[in-house]
Design a protein around this motif. Sequence first.
Motif, short mmCIF file in Angstrom:
data_model
loop_
_atom_site.label_atom_id
_atom_site.label_comp_id
_atom_site.label_asym_id
_atom_site.label_seq_id
_atom_site.Cartn_x
_atom_site.Cartn_y
_atom_site.Cartn_z
N GLY A 159 0.80 -1.22 0.00
CA GLY A 159 0.00 0.00 0.00
C GLY A 159 0.83 1.26 0.00
N LEU A 160 2.00 1.23 0.66
CA LEU A 160 2.87 2.41 0.67
C LEU A 160 3.39 2.71 -0.74
N GLU A 211 -0.03 -1.94 14.28
CA GLU A 211 -0.26 -0.86 15.23
C GLU A 211 -0.17 0.49 14.52
N GLU A 212 -1.02 1.42 14.94
CA GLU A 212 -1.06 2.75 14.31
C GLU A 212 0.28 3.46 14.44
N THR A 213 0.92 3.32 15.60
CA THR A 213 2.18 4.03 15.83
C THR A 213 3.27 3.55 14.88
N GLU A 214 3.15 2.31 14.38
CA GLU A 214 4.18 1.75 13.52
C GLU A 214 4.08 2.25 12.08
N PHE A 215 2.83 2.41 11.57
CA PHE A 215 2.65 2.71 10.15
C PHE A 215 1.97 4.05 9.83
N SER A 216 1.34 4.66 10.80
CA SER A 216 0.60 5.89 10.50
C SER A 216 1.50 7.00 9.97
N ALA A 217 2.69 7.15 10.59
CA ALA A 217 3.61 8.21 10.15
C ALA A 217 4.08 7.96 8.72
N LEU A 218 4.39 6.69 8.38
CA LEU A 218 4.81 6.36 7.03
C LEU A 218 3.71 6.66 6.02
N ILE A 274 -4.34 10.90 4.33
CA ILE A 274 -4.82 11.97 5.23
C ILE A 274 -5.35 11.41 6.55
N ASP A 275 -5.51 10.06 6.64
CA ASP A 275 -5.99 9.46 7.89
C ASP A 275 -5.60 7.98 7.92
N PHE A 276 -5.75 7.39 9.11
CA PHE A 276 -5.33 6.01 9.33
C PHE A 276 -6.39 5.31 10.18
N ILE A 280 -7.54 7.23 2.86
CA ILE A 280 -7.50 6.70 4.23
C ILE A 280 -6.90 5.31 4.16
N VAL A 281 -5.83 5.08 4.92
CA VAL A 281 -5.20 3.75 4.90
C VAL A 281 -5.67 2.94 6.09
N ILE A 282 -5.77 1.61 5.88
CA ILE A 282 -6.15 0.70 6.97
C ILE A 282 -5.10 -0.40 7.05
N SER A 283 -4.90 -0.89 8.28
CA SER A 283 -3.90 -1.94 8.49
C SER A 283 -4.18 -2.65 9.79
#
Length: 397
Positions: free
Chosen positions: A20-21, A45-52, A59-61, A39-42
Amino acid sequence: RRASGISIIILDLMMSGVNGLDVLKRMSENAELSTIPVIVISAREETEFSALAINNGAIDFAKKPINPDIIRAKVKNSIVRSENEKVRVQNSYLTLQSDEENRYRNVLVSTGTIVFEYDWANNVFVYDSLVRERLKGDYNERSLWKILEEDGVADAKDIKRMEGLVNDVGRHYSQMGGHIDVLLVTVNGERRWFRMAVAKTLDNEQNTRKILLTFNDVHEEVISNNELKYMAEYDVTTGLYNRNGFLKHARALIEKAEPNSLVIVYFDIDHFKFINDLYGYEKVTEVLKFVASLIRDYVGEDGICARINADRFVICMKYSDNKVKGLIKTYEDAKKDERFDNMISSSFGLFIVEDKELSPDVMIDRAVIVQKKVKGNYHNIYAYYDEEVRKKLVEEQ
């Protein structure tokens, strides 16, 4: 291919066969796709991929498993934010466009630029309102060429040149523009020089879309340049060629002529300095103009004439014995003009153009040589440069 109809994308970062990235990166590199909110979904954990994801354009996770209420709220908020941003950008653009338009109008007014926009595909002209303040004519639904012709704004020759340039730019992919100078009639009836510049814009298929025509008043510049060009080749006093102009145009005549078909004629006015001292500048100018008119009228389309210095004149004309004798007789008859009291007495040196490789300068010099041999001889006032003369010169040297 359908980017314009997409409001938002929900993108799973961990899809089968594609990351997806990577999709986000490729979207960010496309001008149209990069404007669509994602909007990405995974399951990570949010902290691991949200910043990337955010750094790559999302624009959102949202984290799996998906909560329908939360994802609907995120979608709604994201679309609203995106639409608001589009409106903000559009308003900023319109404000900028308005500012640019005002600056554009001010530039047109200050520089006197007239602008016509030509829709090439539909053959429609759009006329700037300023044109009615500058040029003669009623600028309505007619084509520009019709207006220029029917309203007497330009002559047929210049209209043809203008239309030709526009058509060349429109039809040829590699020709993006060009310019020409044309005479146009202004609103006050004055004929002035304008520079028409042409530039085109292309559509996505690289076909001509529109052509922009601008007209700027360059009257003083053109007149000044024309005067400089005139002075470079013409004698201001008589209107004949000067030395430079004669050498240039004589060479062109000689290159096209057959050997022995042209003759160079050189003469000056006897006692010119005495006439100048006795009668003054105005009378001498009158004499020079009379002599120039005399030889110009006689030679006509059969050659060219020049005043190469002070009282010195030279002619390059079609050669025949009768033509030469006719010139001498015409000149001798003119000596009887009462206005000049026998002031234009002259002797003539002639050089028949046989060797076309000789420069006109050398030809004139040889005509001068034989003219000096008969100068002051009132029984024989002209002579030819021939082989006998050439041999004598060699012996003297």
